[in-house]
Scaffold this motif. Structure first.
Motif, PDB file in Angstrom:
ATOM      1  N   LYS A 178       0.829  -1.203   0.000  1.00 48.01           N
ATOM      2  CA  LYS A 178       0.000   0.000   0.000  1.00 48.01           C
ATOM      3  C   LYS A 178       0.868   1.259   0.000  1.00 48.01           C
ATOM      4  O   LYS A 178       0.497   2.284  -0.560  1.00 48.01           O
ATOM      5  N   LYS A 179       2.039   1.189   0.601  1.00 44.23           N
ATOM      6  CA  LYS A 179       2.951   2.334   0.673  1.00 44.23           C
ATOM      7  C   LYS A 179       3.746   2.535  -0.616  1.00 44.23           C
ATOM      8  O   LYS A 179       4.297   3.599  -0.841  1.00 44.23           O
ATOM      9  N   PHE A 180       3.771   1.516  -1.430  1.00 50.85           N
ATOM     10  CA  PHE A 180       4.619   1.558  -2.626  1.00 50.85           C
ATOM     11  C   PHE A 180       4.100   2.557  -3.652  1.00 50.85           C
ATOM     12  O   PHE A 180       2.915   2.599  -3.963  1.00 50.85           O
ATOM     13  N   HIS A 181       5.015   3.363  -4.191  1.00 49.24           N
ATOM     14  CA  HIS A 181       4.717   4.298  -5.281  1.00 49.24           C
ATOM     15  C   HIS A 181       5.831   4.161  -6.311  1.00 49.24           C
ATOM     16  O   HIS A 181       6.994   4.394  -5.990  1.00 49.24           O
ATOM     17  N   PRO A 182       5.497   3.786  -7.547  1.00 50.63           N
ATOM     18  CA  PRO A 182       6.547   3.631  -8.559  1.00 50.63           C
ATOM     19  C   PRO A 182       7.177   4.982  -8.893  1.00 50.63           C
ATOM     20  O   PRO A 182       6.535   6.022  -8.797  1.00 50.63           O
ATOM     21  N   SER A 183       8.411   4.937  -9.274  1.00 52.98           N
ATOM     22  CA  SER A 183       9.100   6.172  -9.639  1.00 52.98           C
ATOM     23  C   SER A 183       8.559   6.697 -10.959  1.00 52.98           C
ATOM     24  O   SER A 183       8.000   5.963 -11.769  1.00 52.98           O
ATOM     25  N   LEU A 184       8.734   7.971 -11.200  1.00 50.83           N
ATOM     26  CA  LEU A 184       8.233   8.593 -12.434  1.00 50.83           C
ATOM     27  C   LEU A 184       8.892   8.011 -13.669  1.00 50.83           C
ATOM     28  O   LEU A 184       8.249   7.845 -14.696  1.00 50.83           O
ATOM     29  N   GLU A 185      10.164   7.690 -13.585  1.00 52.42           N
ATOM     30  CA  GLU A 185      10.862   7.148 -14.744  1.00 52.42           C
ATOM     31  C   GLU A 185      10.228   5.834 -15.199  1.00 52.42           C
ATOM     32  O   GLU A 185      10.054   5.595 -16.379  1.00 52.42           O
ATOM     33  N   VAL A 186       9.865   4.998 -14.250  1.00 56.81           N
ATOM     34  CA  VAL A 186       9.260   3.713 -14.576  1.00 56.81           C
ATOM     35  C   VAL A 186       7.924   3.934 -15.275  1.00 56.81           C
ATOM     36  O   VAL A 186       7.617   3.302 -16.278  1.00 56.81           O
ATOM     37  N   GLU A 187       7.132   4.867 -14.774  1.00 54.91           N
ATOM     38  CA  GLU A 187       5.840   5.155 -15.394  1.00 54.91           C
ATOM     39  C   GLU A 187       6.021   5.697 -16.813  1.00 54.91           C
ATOM     40  O   GLU A 187       5.270   5.349 -17.718  1.00 54.91           O
ATOM     41  N   GLU A 188       7.017   6.546 -17.008  1.00 57.31           N
ATOM     42  CA  GLU A 188       7.272   7.091 -18.343  1.00 57.31           C
ATOM     43  C   GLU A 188       7.683   5.988 -19.321  1.00 57.31           C
ATOM     44  O   GLU A 188       7.228   5.957 -20.461  1.00 57.31           O
ATOM     45  N   VAL A 189       8.521   5.094 -18.862  1.00 59.99           N
ATOM     46  CA  VAL A 189       8.960   3.989 -19.714  1.00 59.99           C
ATOM     47  C   VAL A 189       7.777   3.091 -20.053  1.00 59.99           C
ATOM     48  O   VAL A 189       7.594   2.707 -21.204  1.00 59.99           O
ATOM     49  N   GLU A 190       6.981   2.777 -19.071  1.00 64.05           N
ATOM     50  CA  GLU A 190       5.805   1.933 -19.320  1.00 64.05           C
ATOM     51  C   GLU A 190       4.896   2.576 -20.357  1.00 64.05           C
ATOM     52  O   GLU A 190       4.420   1.923 -21.281  1.00 64.05           O
ATOM     53  N   GLU A 191       4.659   3.856 -20.217  1.00 63.74           N
ATOM     54  CA  GLU A 191       3.790   4.565 -21.154  1.00 63.74           C
ATOM     55  C   GLU A 191       4.357   4.515 -22.572  1.00 63.74           C
ATOM     56  O   GLU A 191       3.640   4.240 -23.536  1.00 63.74           O
ATOM     57  N   ASN A 192       5.645   4.746 -22.699  1.00 62.81           N
ATOM     58  CA  ASN A 192       6.268   4.707 -24.018  1.00 62.81           C
ATOM     59  C   ASN A 192       6.231   3.317 -24.633  1.00 62.81           C
ATOM     60  O   ASN A 192       5.998   3.163 -25.822  1.00 62.81           O
TER      61      ASN A 192
END
Length: 53
Positions: free
Chosen positions: A9-23
């Protein structure tokens, strides 16, 4: 002892990971075969252009 549910529940992915996933999901990444095909296509076009002169 570690409560994994609570930690998740505390986990928040880093922005870089989200950007890579989106791309990756929204754009098809090229692999080596795609690159080679593109290079061959460009070379054929160049040869055709040279043959016209």
């Amino acid at each position: 002892m570690i409560n994994f549910e609570e930690e998740l529940k505390k986990f928040h992915p880093s922005l870089e990971v989200e950007e890579v996933e989106e791309n990756v999901y929204h754009h098809k990444p090229m692999d080596i075969t795609d690159l080679l095909q593109e290079m061959l296509k460009e070379m054929k076009n160049q040869n055709q252009d040279q043959d016209q002169y």
